[in-house]
Design an enzyme around this catalytic site. Structure first.
Site, PDB file in Angstrom:
ATOM      1  N   THR A 656       0.830  -1.206   0.000  1.00 18.04           N
ATOM      2  CA  THR A 656       0.000   0.000   0.000  1.00 18.04           C
ATOM      3  C   THR A 656       0.866   1.259   0.000  1.00 18.04           C
ATOM      4  O   THR A 656       0.487   2.274  -0.569  1.00 18.04           O
ATOM      5  CB  THR A 656      -0.968   0.002   1.199  1.00 18.04           C
ATOM      6  OG1 THR A 656      -0.242  -0.275   2.391  1.00 18.04           O
ATOM      7  CG2 THR A 656      -2.058  -1.028   1.030  1.00 18.04           C
ATOM      8  N   GLU A 726       1.865  11.944   0.915  1.00 14.94           N
ATOM      9  CA  GLU A 726       2.038  13.125   0.068  1.00 14.94           C
ATOM     10  C   GLU A 726       3.420  13.242  -0.549  1.00 14.94           C
ATOM     11  O   GLU A 726       3.584  13.841  -1.604  1.00 14.94           O
ATOM     12  CB  GLU A 726       1.708  14.380   0.891  1.00 14.94           C
ATOM     13  CG  GLU A 726       0.224  14.451   1.184  1.00 14.94           C
ATOM     14  CD  GLU A 726      -0.150  15.508   2.202  1.00 14.94           C
ATOM     15  OE1 GLU A 726       0.447  15.513   3.285  1.00 14.94           O
ATOM     16  OE2 GLU A 726      -1.037  16.317   1.903  1.00 14.94           O
TER      17      GLU A 726
HETATM   18 MO1  MOS Z   1      -4.349  15.639   2.089  1.00 16.55          MO
HETATM   19  S1  MOS Z   1      -4.311  17.470   1.211  1.00 16.55           S
HETATM   20  O1  MOS Z   1      -3.606  15.885   3.539  1.00 16.55           O
HETATM   21  O2  MOS Z   1      -5.849  14.996   2.162  1.00 16.55           O
END
Ligand code: MOS
Length: 759
Positions: A656, A726
């Site tokens: 994942t 991210e």
């Molecule tokens: Mo993200 S912009 O932390 O869902």
């Protein structure tokens, strides 16, 4: 520690998603799938001007349309209140409270009907008249309201001008990025109903407890009178952090018609109704000595926003901690426009700031004749250069080394335009990433039952990232149970409270809470076993035992132990339960505060910070290596290969985690090459609010992607992880533009890259 996660094991096994079968069989219930008896359907009417006043709404035809139960406008809507402020998830402007319009697409009316088709048909029959006013739609408009240091996060150190004064090389450039739409496949939907003063909402949200708080504030209810259910979200990327007005309107409509009401946004409404990534413009100057030592970075970033409550969207905040450079200034600006609300979108701010910083470093590398990787290594930040705090872990050097090796960076010939493959000019580009650390609060509950199974729960949401699987793994590992005996439950604010599922902080937050709950549960079993003096576990503490195969056993004597089920049976108990919670480490607050002290109080602040020397939790680090091909005759650009070397601490589920990096990379390709919300200059209408017009990467745009995880566990949290959601997005735009320069000698500073920029 004997009961806990095995921090020595860096890469966890690639476990299949525990919610996978539910998803592929259609059994997973998203908000859009929720069907209730007697449910009515709502359709939303939107403004066709960007700014002004509604002078009249003729609802006669809509109200008389077949199946229509109610028509709600600002003239008859119940009074709503503005919920508590919050910079991560600001409340929406309460809808239908006045005749004022401040963006194209603002909701002006709700039609409720027996079927969705009847509601849609009636919504087309409105006759709305306006008194338009001039709208501010571009950052260049002198009427635009501008705010400097809007988040009070501007930072700096040293003296930028003095640094530039003594430099051998200076680069200055302006970079711009376009507004982007989150574009999840799953349409946002809400189903709401009232039972007296109790409101229940099925919603597509990443932050169910904030949704509960906002709904309670909007309707003046107590929080316990609101329940938000949200097990799955079909992609959100940050759009689900804020409550959007349609969620409130579903609840308004349900109250008016006295029935459950369902609203499903249309694809065009997804462009105006759930937020977007704002466009940015960044001016950056960078100065260095001839040997590549950075002497000054001056970074100014400007972000657009709507005129309503704005959120924290700093784009230069990452710059001060990225490289060891004595003189840095990082400043943000907010420009308010009559556009739809902004929402955080994957790596909000960091992605844009990284694009400018990593691009201009590449420009500087050519000025100095230094390899781009070497330039970064020469300015490697051994400690956080803004706070002087030690990183909890940082394997960025390994990211560069391992990434370069796997990519074959050494095959790059430095001269731009010097590599070819037939008709394609080939370019190699790279970018480094230093991602910040975020961590919300979280709590969880764990139970072991007399059938030998465990039940672990938290009111979190599976937004597609693998939470369900990873949390099941962590609980199984600590309790010593195979995954199929661990049932994880989520998706309901009646379960233990958690913060936002975003900011790359959720695995650490909830994982730590589950760690605590499960250890407390094992302790409870030890206490229970200890009631029997004959038990081999009598007198044992958590450090004296480990768990495996549904048993607690002595570390010293693996033959001595007891099964959970036997301990329960002897005590005549059906189950045992324990709770756990986690909070961000104090050092996290420390980072922010120290940075502010250092930047606000100059030398005194710097000395104060230098003396404190705390360890600060590091976020993820990474290096991206990209190969592009450019057909100079046709202007075609193709990304041919991407290698991502990522330090995400202990990787709990490689499968994942890898998916997060791959998905982020594809989204990064989208930002770099395709995605742009086009707003019509005259009207503020989004001209490309469909998937026919708004381009996103398709399979043909996605190249071979190699992902490698490096580094070790981060002991700032008990599971050793760092955020991975991210970092996989960041760095791609700069790496692509840097590769294009290497291929063509043409520097692109405006995203998305379009064919005309390459002809
Ligand atoms: Mo993200 S912009 O932390 O869902």
């Amino acid at each position: 520690m004997s009961v806990g996660v095995d921090l020595e094991r860096l890469v966890g096994p690639g476990v299949d998603r525990v919610d996978g079968p539910r998803k592929v069989s259609g059994a997973a219930r998203y908000a859009i799938d929720v069907d209730l008896p007697n449910v009515a359907h709502a359709a939303l009417v939107r403004s066709t001007i960007a700014r002004g006043r509604v002078t009249s709404i003729d609802t006669t035809a809509a109200a008389a349309s077949p199946g229509v139960l109610a028509v709600i406008t600002h003239q008859n809507a119940p009074k709503l209140h503005t919920a508590k402020r919050d910079m991560i998830a600001p409340p929406p402007v309460p809808p239908l409270q006045s005749d004022e319009v401040d963006h194209h697409g603002q909701y002006l009316a709700v039609v409720v009907a027996e079927t969705p088709q009847q509601a849609d048909a009636a919504a087309a029959l409105f006759d709305v008249r306006y008194e338009p006013q001039p709208a501010v739609l571009t950052r260049e408009d002198p009427e635009a309201e501008r705010k400097s240091n809007p988040y009070h996060l501007d930072m700096g150190r040293g003296d930028v001008e003095a640094g530039i004064e003594g430099a051998d090389a200076l680069r200055e450039a302006v970079y711009s990025t376009s507004a982007c739409a989150h574009s999840p496949i799953g349409l946002f939907a809400t189903v709401a109903w009232w039972d007296g003063d109790r409101l229940t909402v099925h919603d597509a949200t990443q932050y169910a407890f904030r949704a509960r708080e906002v709904l309670a504030g909007t309707f003046k209810l107590k929080e316990h009178e609101v329940r938000v259910v949200s097990p799955f979200v079909g992609g959100a990327f940050g759009a689900g952090l804020r409550v959007s007005p349609h969620t409130i309107l579903a609840a308004v409509a349900a109250r008016v018609v006295g029935r459950p009401v369902k609203v499903v946004l249309t694809r065009p409404q997804m462009f105006t109704g759930i937020g977007h990534r704002p466009d940015t413009e960044q001016r950056i100057r960078i100065a260095a000595a001839a040997d590549g030592e950075l002497l000054a970075i001056d970074h100014h970033g400007s972000t657009t926003s709507s005129v309503g409550p704005s959120l924290m969207y700093p784009i230069t905040m990452g710059t001060p901690s990225a490289y060891a450079c004595p003189n840095v200034s990082a400043r943000d600006e907010l420009v308010r426009l009559h556009v739809p609300p902004v929402a955080h979108m994957r790596a909000p701010g960091e992605a844009e700031g990284n694009f400018a910083l990593e691009s201009i470093l590449d420009e500087l590398s050519y000025d100095l004749g230094i390899d781009p990787v070497d330039l970064r290594l020469r300015n490697y930040a051994e400690v956080n250069p803004q706070t002087n705090g030690a990183w909890s872990t940082k394997a960025l050097r390994e990211c560069y080394a391992v990434g370069a090796e796997r990519f074959g960076w050494s095959r790059r010939s430095p001269e731009p335009g010097s590599m070819r493959d037939g008709n394609w000019q080939i370019g190699y580009g790279m970018a480094g990433i230093s991602y910040g650390h975020n961590q919300p609060k979280a709590s969880a509950r764990a139970t072991i039952r007399d059938d030998g199974t465990a039940h672990v729960s938290s009111g979190t949401v599976e937004i597609g990232v693998g939470t369900w699987t990873v949390m099941t793994q962590i609980a199984g590992e600590i309790l010593g149970l195979p995954l199929d005996l661990v049932e994880f439950e989520l998706g309901d604010t009646d379960l233990p409270e958690v913060g936002y599922v975003g900011g790359s902080g959720h695995t650490i937050a909830l994982g730590s809470a589950i760690h605590e709950a499960c250890r407390a549960l094992v302790q409870a079993f030890l206490d229970l076993a200890g009631d029997d003096p004959a038990s081999p576990l009598a007198g044992c503490g958590l450090d004296d035992v480990r768990t495996a195969d549904g048993r607690i056993v002595s570390v010293d004597d693996p033959g001595a132990g007891a099964r959970y089920v036997d301990i329960l049976e002897r005590a005549e108990r059906h189950e045992l339960t324990a709770d756990g919670a986690s909070s961000p480490p104090k050092a996290e607050m420390g980072t922010q505060i120290k940075s502010l002290i250092a930047s606000k109080h100059g030398e005194i602040g710097r000395k104060l910070v230098a003396r404190s020397k705390g360890v600060v939790p590091a976020g993820a680090f990474g290096a991206r290596f990209v190969e592009v091909g450019v057909d100079r005759d046709l202007g075609l650009l193709r990304v041919r290969r991407v290698v991502s070397a990522i330090d995400a601490g202990r990787v709990i589920n490689e499968k994942t985690a890898r998916s997060q990096i791959i998905g982020g990379t594809i989204q990064g390709i989208g930002m770099a090459m395709f995605e742009e919300i086009v707003t019509d200059a005259g009207t503020g209408r989004i001209a490309n609010a469909t998937f026919g017009d708004y381009l996103v990467p398709v399979n043909a745009d996605v190249p071979d992607m190699d992902v490698v995880f490096v580094g070790g566990p981060d002991d700032m949290n008990p599971i050793g992880a760092k955020g991975v959601g991210e970092v996989g997005f960041v760095g791609i735009p700069a790496a692509i533009c840097n590769a294009v320069f290497h291929a063509t000698g043409r520097r692109l500073r405006s995203l998305p890259i379009t064919i005309d920029q390459l002809l």
